[in-house]
Design an enzyme around this catalytic site. Sequence first.
Site, PDB file in Angstrom:
ATOM      1  N   PHE A   1       1.726  -2.536   1.438  1.00  0.00           N
ATOM      2  CA  PHE A   1       1.961  -1.170   1.260  1.00  0.00           C
ATOM      3  C   PHE A   1       0.888  -0.830   0.903  1.00  0.00           C
ATOM      4  CE2 PHE A   1       3.078  -1.094  -2.861  1.00  0.00           C
ATOM      5  CZ  PHE A   1       3.283   0.011  -3.038  1.00  0.00           C
ATOM      6  N   LYS A   2       0.067  -0.932  -0.080  1.00  0.00           N
ATOM      7  CA  LYS A   2      -1.051  -0.589  -0.531  1.00  0.00           C
ATOM      8  C   LYS A   2      -2.547   0.211   0.601  1.00  0.00           C
ATOM      9  CE  LYS A   2      -0.115  -1.995  -4.792  1.00  0.00           C
ATOM     10  NZ  LYS A   2       0.651  -3.650  -4.320  1.00  0.00           N
ATOM     11  N   ASP A   3      -2.300  -0.124   1.226  1.00  0.00           N
ATOM     12  CA  ASP A   3      -3.196   0.718   2.367  1.00  0.00           C
ATOM     13  C   ASP A   3      -2.974   1.937   2.778  1.00  0.00           C
ATOM     14  OD1 ASP A   3      -4.725  -1.742   2.741  1.00  0.00           O
ATOM     15  OD2 ASP A   3      -3.306  -2.578   4.309  1.00  0.00           O
TER      16      ASP A   3
ATOM     17  N   THR B   1      -3.469  -4.475  -4.131  1.00  0.00           N
ATOM     18  CA  THR B   1      -4.489  -3.463  -4.540  1.00  0.00           C
ATOM     19  C   THR B   1      -5.856  -3.596  -4.205  1.00  0.00           C
ATOM     20  OG1 THR B   1      -3.016  -2.479  -6.001  1.00  0.00           O
ATOM     21  CG2 THR B   1      -5.422  -1.559  -6.143  1.00  0.00           C
TER      22      THR B   1
ATOM     23  N   LEU C   1      -4.362   3.803  -0.072  1.00  0.00           N
ATOM     24  CA  LEU C   1      -5.633   3.658  -0.499  1.00  0.00           C
ATOM     25  C   LEU C   1      -6.590   3.924   1.060  1.00  0.00           C
ATOM     26  CD1 LEU C   1      -5.649   0.370  -2.814  1.00  0.00           C
ATOM     27  CD2 LEU C   1      -6.562   2.847  -3.226  1.00  0.00           C
TER      28      LEU C   1
END
Length: 491
Positions: free
Chosen positions: A106-108, A141, A111
């Site tokens: 989910f960091k995408d 991350t 980011l």
Amino acid sequence: MRYLSTRGGEPVIAAEAIVRGISPSGGLYVPESYPTIDWNNGVRGGYLATAHRVMQAYLPETDSTDLSRMIAAAYGSFDHADVTPVVKLTEREHVLELWHGPTMAFKDVALQILPHLMRSSLRQTGETKQVYILVATSGDTGKAALEGFRDVEGTRVLVFYPHGGVSEAQRLQMVTQEGENVDVCAVYGNFDDAQTGVKQIFANAEIAQQIDEKGWRLSSANSINFGRLLPQIVYYFTSYQTLVARGEIQPGEKVNFCVPTGNFGDILAGEYARRMGLPVHKLICASNRNNVLTDFFESGVYDENRPFYQSMSCSIDILISSNLERLLFELANRDDALVREWMQGLKEKGMYALPQRALDELKQTFSAGWCTEEDTLETIKRVFDETGYLMDPHTAVAQCVYERYAEKTGDTTRTVLLSTANPYKFASDVLGAFEQAGEDDFVNADRLNALTNAPIPRGMSELLGKPERHHDVCTLEDMPNRVLGPILNGK
Ligand SMILES: *Cc1c(COP(=O)(O)O)cnc(C)c1O
């Protein structure tokens, strides 16, 4: 729109908050108010239109056309037209898949757009220095930041990850990273150690000066940066809109969100969405054995003096949840002196306690729970057997905690489970839910595929056979040198 620091100091505009990452007082930036949004607006335009509405409200100085362009560029890299699709699991439960970006977690969502926001913010603040982005990662991350900032002009990235503390796929994703401006180093220590090390570097005036003299400034791509938090508010709105559009809920009906939680960034975005007018009943905070947050939501006492466990849901193996500070700021009625007092307690004694009034307020919106490794495996297997849906360990933690919440409270509110990683990112552990897994991650992924028919994402197969480019390991004490080295050597 101004941004205030949770520990006091001059308010700044959004661009300044994003470039700085953390405030000079060591506090986190929060918006001075929460713009309300009619949740039903933007439903026709889908993800990109909703993202524009939500983000523009917090970035009033950013040109609207520029923002549209940034959003389109960021989410064009996702492999699903809905960007973050919703899958119906049962009558009551819906899974929000946040892992369709390039790194399968989910960091995408944040980011992929942060580098664009960073560049736009640098333009707005007239910054002439290059930006050196330091990242401490519990696994996801790091890769998302490397991928997002790779070869972005005027930036370089250094990622620290806990040696032996990430999954094999996560490690490979990072150490095979290509790009001229990227750097990766393992640290002897756990994620909290790495995160504390990075925070200390930010707070070190001597390092700042040395970096400054070479024409650089430090910033953060961790979720303490408001630019990380903002894009995550969007999917709370879009998932709600999807449930309305599918007739699963009536417009205005409240829903729960259950979130596997580490640094408290993801679930905090849900709290921001609620403050912006989204009809939210409960935000359920799910943890693994590192259950410091569960205890906090029960007792109002945050106490990090406890053992740190490595688990298969390693991205939430965290004892110091940085973003909680933003919620504390609200619970303190924005009294930054009180927040400083609590944070001082955390620094000196590893703990602080909320007054009863604040705890009562907290419990109106939040609920919390945790589960064991055995629970996680049992949940992965049972959900697959019952529904044919394959979950990663983090999503399974959320699922298990939600089931117990529903049983205990009798709450029948429709619930969105935030699925934060693709199961193949943790192929060996997930296979272990079904049978004894072997040593090799890729063999296990193939076996998992044969067993469940869940498609192997492209990002996973691409890792196979890629050369490892980053081999460094350092001690905690050596982190400052590791940061300064490339700058001082003019690399
Ligand atoms: C980072 C991460 C989380 C935790 O999100 P926070 O914002 O740190 O609470 C959960 N699951 C996965 C897979 C992650 O990568």
